[in-house]
Design a protein around this motif. Structure first.
Motif, mmCIF file in Angstrom:
data_model
loop_
_atom_site.group_PDB
_atom_site.id
_atom_site.type_symbol
_atom_site.label_atom_id
_atom_site.label_comp_id
_atom_site.label_asym_id
_atom_site.label_seq_id
_atom_site.Cartn_x
_atom_site.Cartn_y
_atom_site.Cartn_z
ATOM 1 N N UNK B 99 -30.763 152.045 68.890
ATOM 2 C CA UNK B 99 -30.881 153.005 69.990
ATOM 3 C C UNK B 99 -31.818 154.149 69.602
ATOM 4 N N UNK B 103 -35.403 154.848 71.565
ATOM 5 C CA UNK B 103 -35.327 155.930 72.545
ATOM 6 C C UNK B 103 -35.632 157.283 71.894
ATOM 7 N N UNK B 114 -40.445 153.857 73.144
ATOM 8 C CA UNK B 114 -40.781 153.303 74.462
ATOM 9 C C UNK B 114 -39.883 153.798 75.584
ATOM 10 N N UNK B 115 -38.736 154.382 75.265
ATOM 11 C CA UNK B 115 -37.800 154.824 76.295
ATOM 12 C C UNK B 115 -37.272 156.215 75.963
ATOM 13 N N UNK B 116 -36.632 156.853 76.954
ATOM 14 C CA UNK B 116 -36.105 158.206 76.742
ATOM 15 C C UNK B 116 -34.696 158.304 77.303
ATOM 16 N N UNK B 117 -33.860 159.090 76.618
ATOM 17 C CA UNK B 117 -32.483 159.312 77.076
ATOM 18 C C UNK B 117 -32.173 160.797 77.117
#
Lengths: 344, 270
Positions: B99, B103, B114-117
């Motif tokens: 994770x 993120x 590649x993703x954001x939380x």
């Protein structure tokens, strides 16, 4: 003397196609203009009913675009609660063609939505998708950072799109008076507050919806000249209307406008196809059985019927059950249902 | 005499090796093993009569044969033991590391992911990962009858930083070791509380085995051995621990047994 009706098929006549049709068999309602190739990358967006379109396509192993993802080992309901796994990116429900066009323009930097951050109890929400972070973010800066990231994902999704599927949901929206920015929910429903000096009610006409989509199509064609489009109208009635009309009259006005816009698009563009989800669910033949007791939410049977007809018409079959964890279309992931809280 | 049953995967090898060294000093404790390496362990099942192990038709012949080779039997009855020690239980740590690699997370880690939380969503995901670690209904029922203690899969040893495909994940996750350790601590606290609610106790990874960055010190990984034939794991293995690690676990377990041991209802009835 010859009549133009003389040699028409049974589906052309109400008595044979509807009146005498078995109640649970909607008949030959949908003949796609072209067959969806499961290898084509599909962008889905629209109102809450659109969640089922994406779900059915995923279940049929179609390459549905999803640019914002959570780890696979989390449950679908968890992902859906935070706006993941529903559409091509995490933009939540897009109820109007105006908002869809606005989002596409925002990805190119052409526009920047007005009053883009709403506050509620010291938490900050992205006004264009307030439901995806149900408890908001800690600072306005975080909202901006997440918005920038989201726009990159939307742009990435649009760049990859070969088939653009849009479910028209509503014509009623709220817009910022000075800029024309529209919002997915009225200010004050999920966050923010309503100021009549800043916002006004807007009920899009059929022509406005048509023009919005013509502009969407033009953008998509710039990106992908061979891009194709499937449009549909959500059968879910309005939760509430701000038009001053009875909500049922307002619903008919809204759905008729959306349906007319779709007809104009299909008439004008060979690459636009119409899927009659509205007709399947609201058909006189079904006598309302595809609505829940609240006479608004579509039953699981209704959703399955519509989506299976879509898949079957495209020679696709479900390989798995990957639709959103919703049986009741008017429930979990539709912000507009929150308007019921204001009913006296 | 206290009877303990050790169950679990290849991670139980550390305990087995330690017990071979320790059993002479612990004459009041009897340790039995019913262990199986992955993926065969998935064919071990707990049955309603509290029998545990590999039985047809749920288990294939290969798993049954392997159990006989390693354990000298296919099944045991949990009711015969004062305590069941489950070693190498599913851990949420690897999911956490992935994770943090995939993120960027508000207030936790900023990198070219590649993703954001958001932080709230990250926290909710951690809770989901913890919830996914709760045993199934059969085990929860068993824990009402027999004392059940679990030890999660150990955190990867620092050795893994030398392996290119693992290096990046762990480097990113442990870049801010203070935050990484704090997250682990919170997850373990939450998991322990959830398990305690089901009458399940936890032996946590001993503090002395943890390096500054939150990973397992290499010295507790080198020389780990397989369940089968006491063969050594490959030199680059970073997930299995050695007898020194197993010894610390058993000591922690024995302390727990001595201080929290209760007469098991089944034992009392037998």
């Amino acid at each position: 003397m010859d009549s133009p009706y003389q040699n028409l098929p049974r589906r052309a006549f109400w008595r044979t196609a509807v009146g005498e049709q078995a109640a649970d068999d909607p008949g030959d309602l949908y003949r796609p203009r072209w067959k969806l190739d499961p290898q084509e990358r599909v962008f889905t967006a629209g109102s809450c009913f659109a969640q089922h379109v994406g779900g059915a396509l995923r279940a049929a192993n179609v390459r549905v675009i999803d640019t914002e993802v959570l780890p696979f080992n989390l449950s679908k309901s968890f992902k859906n609660t935070y706006g993941y796994g529903l559409f091509a990116a995490r933009f939540g429900n897009i109820y109007t063609s105006r908002q869809m066009l606005q989002l596409i323009r925002e990805t190119t930097g052409e526009i920047s939505p007005a009053l883009s951050i709403w506050e509620q109890d010291d938490r900050f929400f992205d006004a264009q998708r307030p439901s995806v972070e149900p408890r908001g973010l800690e600072t306005p800066e975080q909202v901006r950072t997440h918005r920038e990231f989201h726009l990159r994902c939307v742009k990435d999704a649009l760049d990859r799109t070969q088939v653009f599927v849009f479910t028209f949901g509503l014509t009623e929206t709220w817009e910022h008076i000075d800029s024309g920015t529209v919002y997915p929910t009225a200010p004050g429903v999920l966050a923010g507050h309503f100021d009549p000096e800043l916002f006004q009610f807007k009920n899009l006409s059929a022509v406005e919806c048509y023009r919005d989509f013509v502009a969407i199509r033009a953008r998509m064609k710039e990106l992908k000249p061979k891009c194709k489009f499937i449009v549909t109208v959500s059968p879910v009635p309005l939760t509430a209307t701000a038009s001053g009309e009875h909500v049922e009259v307002a619903t008919a006005r809204s759905k008729a406008s959306l349906r007319a816009a779709c007809a104009m698009l299909v008439d004008e563009f060979e690459d636009v196809d119409y899927f009659p989800s509205y007709e399947i669910i609201t058909s006189a033949n079904s006598k309302g059985v595809y609505f829940e007791e609240n006479k608004r939410s579509v039953t699981k049977a209704g959703v399955d019927l519509a989506m299976n007809m879509f898949l079957s018409a495209h020679d696709l079959t479900r390989q798995s059950e990957t639709s959103p964890d919703i049986h009741n279309v008017g429930a979990e992931f539709c912000e507009d249902v929150l308007l019921e809280a204001f009913a006296q | 005499m206290k009877r303990i049953l050790v169950i679990g995967s290849s991670h139980a090898g550390a305990v087995k090796a330690a017990w071979d060294e320790m059993k002479q000093e612990n004459s009041t404790i009897e340790l039995d093993f019913l262990v199986l390496p992955w993926p065969h362990l998935s064919e071990f099942h707990l049955y309603e009569d509290m029998t545990y192990g590999a039985k047809a038709p749920l288990a294939g012949q290969k798993a049954i044969d392997l159990s006989n080779t390693i354990n000298g039997r296919e099944t045991v009855s949990l009711t015969e033991y004062d305590l069941v020690f489950w070693v190498g239980y599913h851990s949420p740590v690897d999911a956490l590391v992935r994770l943090m690699h995939n993120y960027a997370i508000d207030d936790v880690i900023e990198h070219d992911a590649p993703q954001r939380l958001s932080f709230i969503l990250f926290r909710e995901i951690l809770m989901e990962l913890v919830n996914n670690c709760i045993p199934n209904r059969m085990w929860l029922d068993a824990a009402k009858q027999t004392k059940l203690v679990i030890h999660l899969c150990p955190i990867a040893a620092e050795t893994c930083l030398a392996i290119p495909q693992n290096k990046k994940n762990w480097r990113i996750a442990t870049a801010n070791s203070r935050i990484f350790k704090r997250i682990l601590e919170l997850m373990m606290k939450r998991l322990s509380a959830r398990l305690a609610h089901h009458n399940i106790d936890v032996v946590e990874q001993p503090q002395e085995t943890l390096a500054e960055n939150g990973m397992t010190k290499t010295e507790f990984s080198v020389g780990s051995i397989r369940l089968m034939n006491a063969e050594a794991h490959p030199e680059k293995d970073f997930s299995h621990m050695n007898s020194a690690y197993g010894r610390l676990l058993l000591n922690a377990l024995f302390v727990k047994l001595g201080t929290t041991d209760k007469e098991s209802p089944n034992r009392a009835a037998s």
